[in-house]
Design a protein around this motif. Structure first.
Motif, PDB file in Angstrom:
ATOM      1  N   PHE A   1      38.428  41.222   7.320  1.00 30.13           N
ATOM      2  CA  PHE A   1      37.058  40.703   7.405  1.00 30.13           C
ATOM      3  C   PHE A   1      36.249  41.255   6.239  1.00 30.13           C
ATOM      4  O   PHE A   1      36.214  42.464   6.020  1.00 30.13           O
TER       5      PHE A   1
ATOM      6  N   GLY B   1      32.980  39.685   5.340  1.00 26.62           N
ATOM      7  CA  GLY B   1      31.576  39.271   5.353  1.00 26.62           C
ATOM      8  C   GLY B   1      31.412  37.764   5.412  1.00 26.62           C
ATOM      9  O   GLY B   1      32.372  37.007   5.348  1.00 26.62           O
TER      10      GLY B   1
ATOM     11  N   GLU C   1      40.928  46.457   3.425  1.00 23.15           N
ATOM     12  CA  GLU C   1      40.215  47.450   4.232  1.00 23.15           C
ATOM     13  C   GLU C   1      41.193  48.586   4.533  1.00 23.15           C
ATOM     14  O   GLU C   1      42.258  48.320   5.091  1.00 23.15           O
TER      15      GLU C   1
ATOM     16  N   ASP D   1      37.516  47.695   0.626  1.00 27.24           N
ATOM     17  CA  ASP D   1      36.343  47.363   1.442  1.00 27.24           C
ATOM     18  C   ASP D   1      36.172  48.475   2.467  1.00 27.24           C
ATOM     19  O   ASP D   1      36.850  48.504   3.486  1.00 27.24           O
TER      20      ASP D   1
ATOM     21  N   VAL E   1      33.284  49.031   3.957  1.00 25.83           N
ATOM     22  CA  VAL E   1      31.992  48.699   4.572  1.00 25.83           C
ATOM     23  C   VAL E   1      31.891  49.291   5.978  1.00 25.83           C
ATOM     24  O   VAL E   1      30.857  49.848   6.351  1.00 25.83           O
TER      25      VAL E   1
ATOM     26  N   ALA F   1      28.557  49.518   3.232  1.00 27.62           N
ATOM     27  CA  ALA F   1      27.249  49.154   3.801  1.00 27.62           C
ATOM     28  C   ALA F   1      27.159  49.889   5.144  1.00 27.62           C
ATOM     29  O   ALA F   1      27.155  51.108   5.152  1.00 27.62           O
TER      30      ALA F   1
HETATM   31  C1  LIG Z   1      30.799  44.280   8.640  1.00 25.15           C
HETATM   32  C2  LIG Z   1      31.751  44.157   7.525  1.00 25.15           C
HETATM   33  C3  LIG Z   1      31.437  43.381   6.386  1.00 25.15           C
HETATM   34  C4  LIG Z   1      30.166  42.592   6.275  1.00 25.15           C
HETATM   35  O1  LIG Z   1      29.045  43.409   6.247  1.00 25.15           O
HETATM   36  P1  LIG Z   1      27.570  42.750   6.465  1.00 25.15           P
HETATM   37  O2  LIG Z   1      26.641  43.889   6.248  1.00 25.15           O
HETATM   38  O3  LIG Z   1      27.561  42.205   7.853  1.00 25.15           O
HETATM   39  O4  LIG Z   1      27.428  41.686   5.441  1.00 25.15           O
HETATM   40  C5  LIG Z   1      32.340  43.354   5.351  1.00 25.15           C
HETATM   41  N1  LIG Z   1      33.501  44.044   5.412  1.00 25.15           N
HETATM   42  C6  LIG Z   1      33.832  44.785   6.489  1.00 25.15           C
HETATM   43  C7  LIG Z   1      35.108  45.534   6.498  1.00 25.15           C
HETATM   44  C8  LIG Z   1      32.985  44.853   7.587  1.00 25.15           C
HETATM   45  O5  LIG Z   1      33.319  45.561   8.666  1.00 25.15           O
END
Ligand SMILES: *Cc1c(COP(=O)(O)O)cnc(C)c1O
Length: 422
Positions: free
Chosen positions: A133, A135, A185, A218, A220, A248
């Motif tokens: 995943f 985004g 990821e 990634d 995030v 993020a």
């Molecule tokens: C949540 C997530 C995203 C997207 O982040 P947003 O802030 O919702 O755009 C991208 N990559 C990973 C691995 C995530 O868990």
């Protein structure tokens, strides 16, 4: 009638207040929060250091835009590069995970222009993985290895191919002349909490070196302490050096901010730094890296580096794993993940699920009733994402609710797991 676009099927609860690991709904009911806004509330709800940083900065300067110098960006970038990544590089500040990944994707395209195919045409293809995943932007859903996020949005940007995760032979076989990067990821979050194996991460890096590809991570969901080490990849294979990383979620502790990092390593035998390929005019954002967002993130990322937090992640993760293992519960197939990103695999064949409901969502709904927020990760996995400073008592309380709700899901309730409870 709601005026909100119905893109979410929400749980029937409205949260109005939070403190530490607890939240309260509009009826005054209290919950333990092991969702943390999906791995966002790193230090729990309204921690003093974050409230103070936001309050102080909001009273000084909230936003000024990237046409002018922003000292908070310099401070935060230094902390990220020197204290967290610990590999020379540069960062760009965005507002979300999808935006950060879009930045990585654009950087890979730039690299593919700087280092083209033998026939002179640019390289552009990014290899990513099934169940990944990345985004919800067009770039993000193109990179994502799940059909459900793409349905009805075709034609999508091209240049992505999805391969089985943790399958090094398939990855090697897939590399083509147009391939420019591998995006993964370190632990697949939304796809069911599936960690990359050390062999896979090391092998992917070796393939990147052999074929002049970028290794893009990634982080995030997993970055900045969620998995124990401040960077999740280092918890898996510390010797691997990525070329780009996106973040993020936990980075702002609840304040929206994202970022991506590009390595300073040279890409043409000593002249050009990878990070220099994204020069003036190549990328931008109006909000990204505002003084307020950076001040919030600085407060969180400094706290994440403290020994107390890292040790707590390790100890609470062990507590969760040991406790669940001791249940020997018939519905639990396995416990996956890293640090405080934990996936509990469910044996859905033994679950009593109402018609038309996904097993993990049904369990999340039961837990909500019982007073625990815990989101699903795909149809067969329950996810636990407590704040990194969650206490031993809170973990014990939450797990007791998980066990009770698992018992409730068993198709033969006459024989609940764990036998008689003392
Ligand atoms: C949540 C997530 C995203 C997207 O982040 P947003 O802030 O919702 O755009 C991208 N990559 C990973 C691995 C995530 O868990």
């Amino acid at each position: 009638m709601s005026h909100i676009l119905a893109t979410y099927a929400r749980f029937p609860v409205t949260l109005v207040r939070g403190e530490g690991t607890r939240v309260w709904d509009d009826g005054g009911k209290e919950y333990l929060d092991f969702c943390s806004g999906i791995a966002v509330n790193t230090l729990g709800h309204s921690p003093k250091c974050l409230v103070d940083a936001i309050t102080r900065q909001a009273a000084t300067l909230i936003h000024c835009c990237n046409l002018y110098g922003i000292p908070q960006q310099e401070d935060l970038a230094r902390v990220i590069v020197e204290d967290h990544v610990r590999i020379p590089g540069k960062v760009f500040f965005s507002n979300s995970g999808a935006e950060s990944n879009d930045g990585l994707i654009k950087s890979a395209r730039r690299f593919g222009h700087a280092r083209p195919q033998p026939n002179g045409s640019p390289r552009y293809e990014i290899l990513s993985f099934s169940q990944s995943f990345h985004g919800r932007t067009l770039g993000g859903i193109s990179a994502t290895g799940q059909d459900k996020v793409k349905e009805g949005f075709e034609p999508l940007p091209t240049g992505f191919r999805h391969l089985p995760f943790n399958d090094l032979a398939a990855l090697e076989a897939a590399i083509a002349p147009e391939t420019v990067a591998i995006l993964l990821e370190p632990v697949q979050g939304e796809g069911g909490v599936i960690p990359a194996t050390p062999e896979f991460l090391r092998g992917a890096k070796a393939l990147c070196e052999k074929h002049d590809l970028l290794l893009l991570l990634d982080e995030v969901q997993v970055g900045f302490g969620r998995c124990g080490d401040t960077m999740a990849w280092r918890e898996i294979a510390p010797e691997v050096e990525p070329d780009g990383i996106s973040w993020a979620k936990g980075m702002g502790g609840g304040f929206p901010i994202g970022s991506f990092w590009l390595s300073d390593r040279t890409v043409d035998g000593g002249k050009t730094a990878l990070s220099s390929l994204m020069g003036p005019g190549s990328h931008g954002t109006t909000y990204g890296g505002s003084p307020l967002a950076c001040a919030a993130s600085l407060a969180v990322l400094k706290e994440v580096l403290s020994d107390g937090i890292q040790q707590n992640v390790t100890e609470r993760a062990r507590q969760i794993r040991d406790t669940i293992a001791a249940w020997d519960h018939p519905l639990v197939t396995e416990v996956r993940g890293l640090g405080l990103l934990i996936g509990i695999g469910l044996d859905v064949s033994k679950m009593n699920i109402p018609e038309g409901k996904l097993p993990s969502i049904h369990l999340s709904a039961l837990l909500l009733e019982a007073g625990l927020l815990a989101p699903p990760a795909g149809p067969h996995t329950l996810r636990l994402l407590p704040p990194l400073n969650v206490t031993e008592t809170e973990v014990a309380q939450a797990l007791e609710l998980v066990r009770t709700s698992l018992d409730q899901c068993l198709s033969s309730p006459a024989n609940p797991a764990g036998g008689v409870r003392g």
